[in-house]
Design a protein around this motif. Structure first.
Motif: not given
Length: 266
Positions: A147-159
């Motif tokens: 089982s393989v699960t992937h995501m593109h995590g949040l880009r927060d402009l603060a860091g």
């Protein structure tokens, strides 16, 4: 079985990325930052967000699918906004994609959002909608399910600091993986998480029994010379049974994005 995780950077280095992917031909490719503009026949479009202007491969999903003709290709959009052909706006979807070699039967899938929901009328304000996708396949050589699960995590402009939104995102990713995986599966979680190695995100996944491989194998980051900002970590791969690892690598010597490909052989 070879699994690769990569942020495709919107296909900016498509001329080297596509031959590289075709040559490596991983059994499972988890690709983030994928553009899909089904109504356009253009090769390149432009992304504009204030002063942030990027050239984007208009149909990166289609390009990669063509480079991997023996793979099942699955696109998972997070939002539809516009890219630009000069002064003409083109509807374009943005998200992630999973490619699975046809020799591995897909026996389960999960798709969902780890932050917000699908944005149909624009890419939205930061932090934007983020999706995740997982596949469960049968590996006949190993006689087991993977089982393989992937995501593109949040880009927060603060860091890349810990935030309640990132903690919630990690819990949702963990839960999506848990919905997909069955008892006895070899389980992987990967992606561009946009966090540091000491983040709450990785602690949450560790508490769920996952071992993070990038730092455990001593790699000093997952960014290359195309990335000019401080902070060298973004991408991670975790596994629930480290004994299953045959080899693991963060690829620095072939630059196909501003992220390094991560390759696991199990």
């Amino acid at each position: 079985m070879k699994i690769m995780c990569l942020n495709g950077w919107g296909g900016k280095l498509h001329d080297v990325m596509l031959p590289y992917l075709a040559a490596i031909a991983p059994d499972i490719l988890c690709l983030q930052e994928v553009i899909h503009s089904p109504s356009s026949g253009k090769k390149w479009l432009t992304y504009r967000d204030g002063d942030h202007v990027l050239s984007q491969r208009a149909n990166l999903f289609r390009d990669v699918a063509s480079a991997l003709p023996e793979h099942v290709a699955i696109f998972c959009p997070a939002a539809q906004g516009v890219l630009w052909d000069g002064n003409v706006s083109i509807p374009s979807q943005w998200g992630l994609a999973t490619f699975v070699h046809r020799s591995f039967p897909i026996i389960g899938q999960v798709q969902g959002f780890v932050h917000k929901d699908y944005s149909p009328d624009g890419f939205g304000d930061h932090p934007r909608s983020r999706s995740a996708h997982g596949v469960r396949v049968w590996d006949y050589d190993a006689d087991r399910a993977l089982s393989v699960t992937h995501m593109h995590g949040l880009r927060d402009l603060a860091g890349k600091m810990d935030t309640p939104e990132r903690a919630d995102q990690a819990h949702r990713l963990r839960d999506l993986s848990g919905q997909l995986a069955e008892l006895g599966d070899l389980t992987l979680i990967c992606g561009d998480f946009n966090v540091e190695p000491d983040s709450e995100t990785l602690s949450i996944l560790a508490d769920a029994g996952m071992v993070e491989l990038v730092t455990n194998y001593g790699f000093g980051g997952t960014r290359n010379s195309h990335y000019k900002k401080p902070g060298r970590f973004a991408d991670y791969m975790l596994i629930n049974n480290q004994d299953a690892v045959r080899s693991f690598d963060v690829v620095y010597d072939t630059e196909v994005s501003d992220h390094c490909p991560i390759i696991l052989d199990v």
